[in-house]
Design a protein around this motif. Structure first.
Motif, mmCIF file in Angstrom:
data_model
loop_
_atom_site.group_PDB
_atom_site.id
_atom_site.type_symbol
_atom_site.label_atom_id
_atom_site.label_comp_id
_atom_site.label_asym_id
_atom_site.label_seq_id
_atom_site.Cartn_x
_atom_site.Cartn_y
_atom_site.Cartn_z
ATOM 1 N N ARG A 21 0.824 -1.215 0.000
ATOM 2 C CA ARG A 21 0.000 0.000 0.000
ATOM 3 C C ARG A 21 0.860 1.269 0.000
ATOM 4 N NH1 ARG A 21 -5.661 -0.176 2.208
ATOM 5 N NH2 ARG A 21 -6.313 -2.338 2.107
ATOM 6 N N GLU A 32 -5.266 4.748 3.686
ATOM 7 C CA GLU A 32 -6.523 5.155 4.314
ATOM 8 C C GLU A 32 -7.744 4.481 3.686
ATOM 9 O OE1 GLU A 32 -6.786 6.993 7.072
ATOM 10 O OE2 GLU A 32 -4.601 6.936 7.117
ATOM 11 N N MET A 33 -7.545 3.674 2.672
ATOM 12 C CA MET A 33 -8.655 3.013 1.990
ATOM 13 C C MET A 33 -9.016 1.700 2.685
ATOM 14 S SD MET A 33 -7.615 3.324 -1.984
ATOM 15 C CE MET A 33 -7.967 4.796 -2.888
ATOM 16 N N THR A 34 -10.292 1.356 2.596
ATOM 17 C CA THR A 34 -10.685 0.020 3.038
ATOM 18 C C THR A 34 -10.100 -0.981 2.049
ATOM 19 O OG1 THR A 34 -12.708 -0.042 1.725
ATOM 20 C CG2 THR A 34 -12.877 0.897 3.969
ATOM 21 N N THR A 35 -10.113 -2.220 2.422
ATOM 22 C CA THR A 35 -9.594 -3.253 1.524
ATOM 23 C C THR A 35 -10.385 -3.282 0.234
ATOM 24 O OG1 THR A 35 -8.819 -4.544 3.392
ATOM 25 C CG2 THR A 35 -9.106 -5.716 1.310
ATOM 26 N N SER A 36 -11.676 -3.141 0.335
ATOM 27 C CA SER A 36 -12.541 -3.133 -0.849
ATOM 28 C C SER A 36 -12.218 -1.948 -1.766
ATOM 29 C CB SER A 36 -14.004 -3.080 -0.407
ATOM 30 O OG SER A 36 -14.855 -2.962 -1.491
ATOM 31 N N GLU A 37 -12.055 -0.776 -1.188
ATOM 32 C CA GLU A 37 -11.702 0.411 -1.976
ATOM 33 C C GLU A 37 -10.333 0.234 -2.630
ATOM 34 O OE1 GLU A 37 -13.926 3.877 0.660
ATOM 35 O OE2 GLU A 37 -11.900 3.241 1.195
ATOM 36 N N GLU A 48 -7.285 -10.745 1.807
ATOM 37 C CA GLU A 48 -8.071 -11.331 2.897
ATOM 38 C C GLU A 48 -7.164 -11.831 4.016
ATOM 39 O OE1 GLU A 48 -10.695 -14.289 1.240
ATOM 40 O OE2 GLU A 48 -11.719 -12.792 0.019
ATOM 41 N N ASN A 83 -5.849 -8.878 5.873
ATOM 42 C CA ASN A 83 -6.875 -8.313 6.757
ATOM 43 C C ASN A 83 -7.032 -9.126 8.027
ATOM 44 O OD1 ASN A 83 -7.708 -5.986 5.571
ATOM 45 N ND2 ASN A 83 -9.507 -6.844 4.608
ATOM 46 N N ARG A 96 -4.187 -8.495 10.310
ATOM 47 C CA ARG A 96 -4.164 -7.143 10.865
ATOM 48 C C ARG A 96 -5.303 -6.885 11.854
ATOM 49 N NH1 ARG A 96 -3.982 -1.577 7.359
ATOM 50 N NH2 ARG A 96 -3.620 -0.210 9.114
ATOM 51 N N TYR A 97 -6.499 -7.391 11.539
ATOM 52 C CA TYR A 97 -7.667 -7.009 12.331
ATOM 53 C C TYR A 97 -8.284 -8.132 13.163
ATOM 54 C CZ TYR A 97 -7.522 -2.900 9.341
ATOM 55 O OH TYR A 97 -7.128 -1.776 8.694
#
Length: 78
Positions: free
Chosen positions: A6, A19-24, A47, A50, A53-54
């Protein structure tokens, strides 16, 4: 690995991928993704990143190595 990707994409293509979501991020990078990259493989990569990370997910050694190699491949092609 995803943060490295990123950061690189943000600087090279001048948009704030951090600053974007994964989808964005996926929708944006899909437009510039080299055709050598399999879209489903890239989705899976995001995925796993994510989850790590989360969701307090710890990838196993094979997943870490695969993500490392995939990140390297993306950076070389982008």
């Amino acid at each position: 690995m995803s943060r490295i990707l990123r950061s690189y994409v943000s600087k090279k293509y001048n948009f704030d991928a951090m600053e974007m979501t994964t989808s964005e991020f996926f929708d944006k990078i899909k437009q510039i993704m080299p055709k050598e990259i399999n879209v489903n493989e890239f989705k899976n990569y995001l995925e796993v990143s994510n989850l790590a990370r989360y969701a307090d997910f710890t990838p196993n050694e094979i997943e870490r190595e695969n993500n490392y190699n995939f990140t390297k491949k993306l950076l070389e092609l982008l």
